[in-house]
Write an enzyme that holds these catalytic residues in place. Structure first.
Site, short mmCIF file in Angstrom:
data_model
loop_
_atom_site.label_atom_id
_atom_site.label_comp_id
_atom_site.label_asym_id
_atom_site.label_seq_id
_atom_site.Cartn_x
_atom_site.Cartn_y
_atom_site.Cartn_z
CB CYS A 2 -0.85 0.05 1.26
SG CYS A 2 -1.82 -1.44 1.51
NE ARG A 27 4.10 1.68 -1.60
CZ ARG A 27 5.21 0.98 -1.45
NH1 ARG A 27 6.21 1.18 -2.27
NH2 ARG A 27 5.34 0.09 -0.50
CD1 TRP A 74 -1.47 -5.29 -3.01
CD2 TRP A 74 -2.46 -4.34 -4.76
NE1 TRP A 74 -1.39 -6.17 -4.04
CE2 TRP A 74 -1.99 -5.62 -5.14
CE3 TRP A 74 -3.13 -3.56 -5.70
CZ2 TRP A 74 -2.16 -6.12 -6.42
CZ3 TRP A 74 -3.29 -4.08 -6.98
CH2 TRP A 74 -2.80 -5.34 -7.33
CG ASN A 100 3.31 -0.69 2.77
OD1 ASN A 100 2.73 -1.67 2.35
ND2 ASN A 100 4.52 -0.34 2.38
N GLY A 101 2.02 -3.01 4.99
CA GLY A 101 2.68 -4.21 5.50
C GLY A 101 1.65 -5.24 5.92
CD GLU A 482 8.75 -15.11 -17.82
OE1 GLU A 482 7.91 -15.71 -18.50
OE2 GLU A 482 8.61 -13.92 -17.46
CE LYS A 486 8.50 -10.81 -19.21
NZ LYS A 486 7.72 -11.82 -18.57
CD GLU A 489 6.06 -9.78 -22.36
OE1 GLU A 489 4.85 -9.64 -22.56
OE2 GLU A 489 6.52 -10.29 -21.32
CG HIS A 505 15.79 -34.09 -31.47
ND1 HIS A 505 16.15 -35.33 -31.93
CD2 HIS A 505 16.08 -34.08 -30.14
CE1 HIS A 505 16.60 -36.06 -30.92
NE2 HIS A 505 16.58 -35.32 -29.82
CE LYS A 604 0.76 -6.35 -15.48
NZ LYS A 604 2.00 -7.13 -15.62
O1 M6R Z 1 -2.60 -11.80 -15.26
P1 M6R Z 1 -2.07 -13.11 -15.72
O2 M6R Z 1 -0.90 -13.57 -14.91
O3 M6R Z 1 -3.14 -14.17 -15.77
O4 M6R Z 1 -1.58 -12.89 -17.20
C1 M6R Z 1 -1.11 -13.94 -17.97
C2 M6R Z 1 -0.38 -13.46 -19.21
O5 M6R Z 1 -1.23 -12.69 -20.01
C3 M6R Z 1 0.85 -12.63 -18.85
O6 M6R Z 1 1.73 -13.34 -18.04
C4 M6R Z 1 1.61 -12.18 -20.11
O7 M6R Z 1 2.15 -13.31 -20.75
C5 M6R Z 1 2.68 -11.15 -19.78
N1 M6R Z 1 2.67 -10.10 -20.74
C6 M6R Z 1 4.06 -11.72 -19.77
O8 M6R Z 1 5.02 -10.77 -19.46
#
Ligand code: M6R
Length: 609
Positions: A2, A27, A74, A100-101, A482, A486, A489, A505, A604
């Site tokens: 928070c 936050r 939050w 906050n905590g 992963e 990163k 994207e 393969h 997002k």
């Molecule tokens: O909110 P979520 O964790 O369910 O979202 C899942 C994916 O849409 C999310 O992880 C997406 O792949 C991100 N952009 C990855 O950085």
């Protein structure tokens, strides 16, 4: 996570608190509130939702006076609601607190205080604090706060005001961030410097178990035994405009750097020492239910799916339960078999991803019990789950998920270890050493962040290349996937996350001098095999960036560049390995001049199937 802010001085505190809260909205943003002292009375405004709602209320019913404290929430304990929002007030209505905590022993304190006649109105952990301060208040606010804090276990940064001590604002911290801002005839508190950067560039950064007694003209810092502390004034080096990102160029960068603190919050109250059993109340599963498990199905999308892959590995390895992992969008097409006593672990940062929600419903319909691992409280996925374990990452604004991933993996590790403890499937020495390793993760992560310049130097060598491969094996295959996600994207560099064993393969045909490979070869079962795979790439003139443990003096010969990470058990390594790979993607994208926080074509939260 928070945000808190506070002010004491000649101006109306509400104006300064509101402006500060706006800069802290990253936050938390599920509810907000401000309290002030004016003419010997406490005044309060609270709202559900974003700060614009609070702003509207303040326009209709202005708050005057100072000192004042404000909060943007939050939710952790108790859903977002007006009653659960801060500031929280003592039974006698004279003391207000923002926090906050997480107070770990709030249940026990609440029982005691209720028995003593104090009246609780919210479901929050925080509310114990104003009642405790009232209990100990005998005309000295700092002393009352000091004694109240002595009863608490957990993490906190508090701001406290009292109608009977109108010339004082008291603040204290343990584990949660807190700064005191220094003005001329006025002073401030805040969760971070950004919140008050408009007002001042001079702050004291408060450490754990330090108290601040703040008046208009003075700030007295002490430890909890009231020994004075001499602290140097810190001059905020960045301009006011950079405040919301706390001086970081992008939210993604800021969130990468928040990981050590967020990891502390995630561990707090769950794993306290290598000897203590894990406490995961959110699971809502009895020991018998854990012992009876016949199958665990992990499901999620994107980054959260990679966390699920790590979860499956840990679950089978430690808890010896057959485990599967499915992309949420694919789960339904597969029509999975759900046995009696099947547990579905649904992972999502937002708790709103449509594919994940649909997969959850499908698994539930087939009879699975659902535990979700989430960041956002009270989301759709939370509401449809039997149990929820929150990762406690705080708001993640950057589209590329960073801190949510490392905390999802940390949470996977805690769940698998807890199951192993209950089921008796791992020997006590292994459990102990893995708990030690998990407790070391926040410090190791900080160490990795301190080495950011090394990763940036590596990024400089490769940022113009159009293609890349990320290779891993075993528990670090998801780390490779992963790392590739990163990079692609946010930088739009073509990146493939692949099993190193699969290279021969097919994908090895891609290797050429303009394709760089990131190869994860930390100590563990697959180390030798990884070295072999790296040699195959080198033999075909492909440049290789090795990710290996400090002190490995063999691997350097196989690589063109190195990213070093502190050693830890292989099972825990995906948590820390994530950090330099996030930094590598970030710096490559930044060097290419991309819009890192708003990558093209992405949102997002993806609420369509
Ligand atoms: O909110 P979520 O964790 O369910 O979202 C899942 C994916 O849409 C999310 O992880 C997406 O792949 C991100 N952009 C990855 O950085």
């Amino acid at each position: 996570m928070c945000g808190i802010v506070g002010y004491i001085g000649p101006r109306d505190a509400a104006d300064i608190c509101l402006a500060g809260l706006k800069r802290l909205e990253y936050r938390g943003y599920d509810s907000a509130g401000i309290a002030t002292v004016d003419e010997g009375e406490l005044h309060l405004r609270k709202v559900v939702g974003k700060l614009v709602n609070l702003e509207e209320v303040l326009q209709q019913e202005p708050l005057v006076g100072a000192p004042g404290i404000g909060h943007t929430r939050w939710a952790t304990h108790g859903k977002p609601s007006k009653t659960n929002s801060h500031p929280h007030i003592s039974t006698n209505g004279r003391i207000a607190v923002v926090h906050n905590g997480i107070i770990e022993n709030y249940g026990q304190l609440r029982q005691q205080l209720t028995a003593e006649g104090y009246k609780f109105v919210s479901e929050t952990d925080t509310e114990v604090m104003p009642h405790l301060v009232e209990k100990y208040y005998e005309g000295d606010l700092r002393e009352a706060v000091r004694r109240a804090v002595g009863d608490l276990k957990g993490a906190f940064a508090f701001g406290v005001i009292c109608a009977d001590s109108p010339n004082e604002l008291v603040a204290v911290r343990r584990f949660s961030p807190l700064v005191v801002g220094l003005g001329d005839g006025e002073n401030y508190i805040a969760s971070d410097m950004g919140a008050i950067r408009q007002e001042t560039d001079k702050v004291y950064v408060i450490d754990d178990d330090e108290l601040a007694l703040i008046t208009r003209d003075d700030v007295e810092l002490t430890d909890l035994a009231l020994n004075p502390i001499a602290r140097e004034v810190f001059e905020i080096p960045w301009p006011a405009e950079a405040a919301q990102k706390a001086g970081h160029k992008h939210f993604m960068h800021k969130e990468i750097h928040e990981q050590p603190d967020a990891m502390h919050s995630c561990l707090a109250g769950r794993l306290s020492s290598p000897e203590a059993p894990l406490v995961l109340e959110g699971l809502q599963m009895s020991e018998q239910e854990i012992k009876d498990l016949r199958k665990v199905v992990f499901t999620a999308c994107g980054t959260a799916y990679h966390a699920g892959m790590v979860g499956r590995f840990m679950m089978e390895n430690l808890a010896r339960v057959p485990a599967e992992v499915d992309l949420a969008a694919e789960l339904r097409t597969r029509d999975p078999v759900v046995l009696d006593n099947t547990l579905a672990v649904v992972i999502s940062q937002s708790g709103e991803t449509a594919d994940t929600l649909v997969a959850l419903r499908d698994l539930r319909e087939k009879g699975a019990r659902v535990v979700s691992v989430l960041n956002v409280v009270d989301s759709s996925i939370a509401r449809e789950s039997d149990g929820v374990v929150y990762i406690q990452a705080g708001p993640e604004i950057g589209v590329a998920s960073t801190k949510a991933y490392s905390l999802q993996v940390l949470t996977m590790a805690m769940i698998a270890l807890h199951f192993a403890e209950v089921r008796g499937t791992a020997d006590p020495a292994t459990i102990r050493s893995l708990k030690e390793a998990l407790l070391a993760v926040p410090d190791q992560s900080q160490e990795l962040l301190d080495r950011e310049e090394d990763v940036k130097a590596v990024a400089q060598h490769y940022y113009q290349m159009p293609n890349s491969l990320f290779l891993g094996r075993g528990i670090n295959l998801p780390s490779a996937m992963e790392g590739a996600l990163k990079l692609k994207e946010i930088s739009y560099v073509h990146a493939e996350g692949y099993s190193a064993g699969e290279m021969k393969h097919g994908p090895i045909a891609l290797v050429e001098p303009n394709l760089f490979t990131v190869a994860i070869a930390v100590a563990g079962e697959v180390y030798e095999k990884m070295i072999g795979n790296m040699q195959e790439i080198k033999a075909r003139s492909g440049p290789v960036i090795g990710v290996a443990n400090d002190g490995d003096d063999v691997i350097g010969d196989e690589c063109d560049d190195m990213i070093w990470v502190p050693p830890c058990p292989e099972l825990v390594s995906p948590i820390t390995i994530a950090i330099p790979l996030q930094l590598l993607a970030y710096h490559i994208a930044d060097l290419r001049g991309e819009h890192i926080d708003q990558p093209r074509n992405l949102a997002k939260t993806v609420t369509v199937e």
